[in-house]
Design a protein around this motif. Sequence first.
Motif, PDB file in Angstrom:
ATOM      1  N   ASN A 142      31.207  43.066  36.579  1.00  0.00           N
ATOM      2  CA  ASN A 142      31.864  42.245  35.579  1.00  0.00           C
ATOM      3  C   ASN A 142      33.198  42.814  35.141  1.00  0.00           C
ATOM      4  O   ASN A 142      34.019  42.092  34.610  1.00  0.00           O
ATOM      5  N   GLU A 143      33.407  44.121  35.330  1.00  0.00           N
ATOM      6  CA  GLU A 143      34.588  44.747  34.768  1.00  0.00           C
ATOM      7  C   GLU A 143      35.803  44.681  35.692  1.00  0.00           C
ATOM      8  O   GLU A 143      36.836  45.205  35.366  1.00  0.00           O
ATOM      9  N   ARG A 144      35.713  44.036  36.835  1.00  0.00           N
ATOM     10  CA  ARG A 144      36.824  43.992  37.787  1.00  0.00           C
ATOM     11  C   ARG A 144      37.382  42.589  37.894  1.00  0.00           C
ATOM     12  O   ARG A 144      36.656  41.625  38.014  1.00  0.00           O
ATOM     13  N   ASP A 155      39.256  37.544  34.916  1.00  0.00           N
ATOM     14  CA  ASP A 155      38.886  38.915  34.585  1.00  0.00           C
ATOM     15  C   ASP A 155      37.579  39.369  35.224  1.00  0.00           C
ATOM     16  O   ASP A 155      37.258  40.554  35.186  1.00  0.00           O
ATOM     17  N   SER A 156      36.824  38.467  35.828  1.00  0.00           N
ATOM     18  CA  SER A 156      35.606  38.859  36.539  1.00  0.00           C
ATOM     19  C   SER A 156      35.272  37.803  37.584  1.00  0.00           C
ATOM     20  O   SER A 156      35.714  36.651  37.477  1.00  0.00           O
ATOM     21  N   ASP A 157      34.485  38.208  38.569  1.00  0.00           N
ATOM     22  CA  ASP A 157      34.088  37.242  39.595  1.00  0.00           C
ATOM     23  C   ASP A 157      33.166  36.180  39.008  1.00  0.00           C
ATOM     24  O   ASP A 157      33.189  35.027  39.442  1.00  0.00           O
ATOM     25  N   THR A 192      40.895  41.340  45.684  1.00  0.00           N
ATOM     26  CA  THR A 192      40.834  42.246  44.546  1.00  0.00           C
ATOM     27  C   THR A 192      41.959  43.266  44.671  1.00  0.00           C
ATOM     28  O   THR A 192      42.524  43.441  45.737  1.00  0.00           O
TER      29      THR A 192
END
Length: 185
Positions: free
Chosen positions: A5-7, A64-66, A99
């Motif tokens: 979640n943080e990527r 901000d997240s996939d 990414t």
Amino acid sequence: MISGNERAASLVIRHEVRPTDKDDYEMWLKSIATEAQRFAGHMGVNIIRPHNSTGSYTIVLRFDSDERLDSWLQSDTRKRFINEIRPTLVNGEELEMHTGLEYWFTPPAEHRLQARPFKQFLITLSAIFPLTVVLPWVLHPVFDYVPLLGRPIINNFILAVVIVYLMVYVIMPRYTRLVSRWLFQ
């Protein structure tokens, strides 16, 4: 697709638009970009318009997240927009997930656009140099307060982590969008 979640997640969309429908497509593009901005986690959109007689558009959408990107992709709003524009597209749409840094300087296109190395150097230097001056000054009180963090290897590592994080997730996506016209000339 990226995990965690943080990527941040980027979606690269390619549309080949029929020449007679470019004006309608441009209006549609503004509408869908506005709608995407309303979704949670939206971090920006970059549109690369055709540079020659083809109607090949490349759209880079960042979340901000996939999970939030998937939410946008599966949304009824996006499905409605895609169904609306589908008749103007030559081959439907192509989707790719990306990414990190890979999309900063080499966006995919029929004739791959590539920023000249000296421009990449100037953009990167102009973003990193201020960080290397300001961040040590800003973090110096923290390093003084916690002596362990003040050790050269540790504080250099912390500075490197903060600089890389800011470059990847905050500065370069916005900065390259801001200077994209000059960067890819």
